[in-house]
Motif scaffolding. Structure first.
Motif, short mmCIF file in Angstrom:
data_model
loop_
_atom_site.label_atom_id
_atom_site.label_comp_id
_atom_site.label_asym_id
_atom_site.label_seq_id
_atom_site.Cartn_x
_atom_site.Cartn_y
_atom_site.Cartn_z
N LEU A 187 72.24 46.46 26.57
CA LEU A 187 71.31 46.15 26.70
C LEU A 187 70.96 47.57 26.70
CD1 LEU A 187 71.64 44.43 29.83
CD2 LEU A 187 71.10 43.79 27.47
N PHE A 188 70.86 48.67 26.51
CA PHE A 188 70.36 49.76 26.31
C PHE A 188 70.50 50.51 25.01
CE2 PHE A 188 70.88 54.22 25.63
CZ PHE A 188 69.37 54.54 26.93
N VAL A 189 71.17 50.16 23.77
CA VAL A 189 71.03 50.14 22.43
C VAL A 189 70.55 49.19 21.87
CG1 VAL A 189 73.00 51.69 23.21
CG2 VAL A 189 73.53 49.47 21.74
N ILE A 190 69.98 47.98 22.36
CA ILE A 190 69.30 46.87 21.30
C ILE A 190 68.29 46.99 21.09
CG2 ILE A 190 68.06 44.71 21.62
CD1 ILE A 190 71.25 43.59 23.44
N LEU A 191 67.81 48.26 21.39
CA LEU A 191 65.97 48.13 21.44
C LEU A 191 66.50 49.41 20.08
CD1 LEU A 191 62.77 48.92 22.37
CD2 LEU A 191 63.64 51.51 23.21
N LEU A 195 63.07 56.06 28.41
CA LEU A 195 64.21 56.44 28.02
C LEU A 195 64.48 56.86 28.05
CD1 LEU A 195 63.16 53.35 25.07
CD2 LEU A 195 64.74 53.07 27.21
N ALA A 196 64.04 58.25 27.51
CA ALA A 196 64.44 60.06 27.60
C ALA A 196 65.19 60.15 28.92
CB ALA A 196 63.78 60.52 27.51
N GLY A 197 64.96 59.97 30.35
CA GLY A 197 65.57 59.67 31.48
C GLY A 197 66.96 58.84 31.53
N ALA A 198 66.41 57.75 30.90
CA ALA A 198 68.07 56.94 30.62
C ALA A 198 68.77 57.49 30.19
CB ALA A 198 67.44 55.26 30.50
N ALA A 199 68.52 57.59 29.30
CA ALA A 199 69.44 58.42 28.01
C ALA A 199 70.57 59.89 28.94
CB ALA A 199 68.83 58.71 26.71
#
Length: 136
Positions: free
Chosen positions: A11-15, A109-113
């Motif tokens: 799910l994270f990489v779909i974007l 997204l930066a925080g999640a990465a």
């Protein structure tokens, strides 16, 4: 938990995968947009960022040095927030709101990465369904 982490990685990489395809197949349009935002050398930057997105997303997705992939995505998304979505320069309230939303999304997204990088770098050998352990 291994399956949940795999689903989360997907799910994270779909974007990022979709964005990479756009950078690499619609380079002229993406570069024109980047140039309108003041990005120098917008065509090479668009191509380079497309490759960065693709490599980072595939590494996370496949679980092959996924910590490196997460770090690459972080290195893309954090500067993108400031370069491409400077809401503080917008005069129109609607445009300002739209840019602020994109800016905040990029920061999230930066925080999640960054969290994914830390998790995989420290616990990567204990997280299943990966093609390799962490690089870092």
């Amino acid at each position: 938990m291994d399956v949940l982490i795999l689903i989360g990685r997907i799910l994270f990489v779909i974007l990022f995968l979709g964005s990479a395809v756009g950078h690499l197949t619609k380079t002229a349009d993406m570069a024109a947009y980047a140039e309108s935002k003041g990005v120098p050398a917008s065509r090479p930057a668009t191509l380079a960022s497309g490759v960065l997105l693709l490599v980072g997303a595939l590494l996370v997705l496949l679980g092959l040095w996924a910590d490196l992939g997460a770090l690459l995505l972080f290195l893309f998304v954090l500067p993108t927030a400031f370069l491409m979505h400077p809401f503080w320069t917008e005069r129109d309230p609607g445009a300002r709101q739209q840019e602020m939303l994109h800016f905040q999304k990029d920061l999230a997204l930066a925080g999640a990465a960054l969290m994914l990088f830390a998790l995989l770098a420290t616990e990567g050998d204990g997280v299943g369904l990966m093609l390799s352990g962490p690089l870092f």
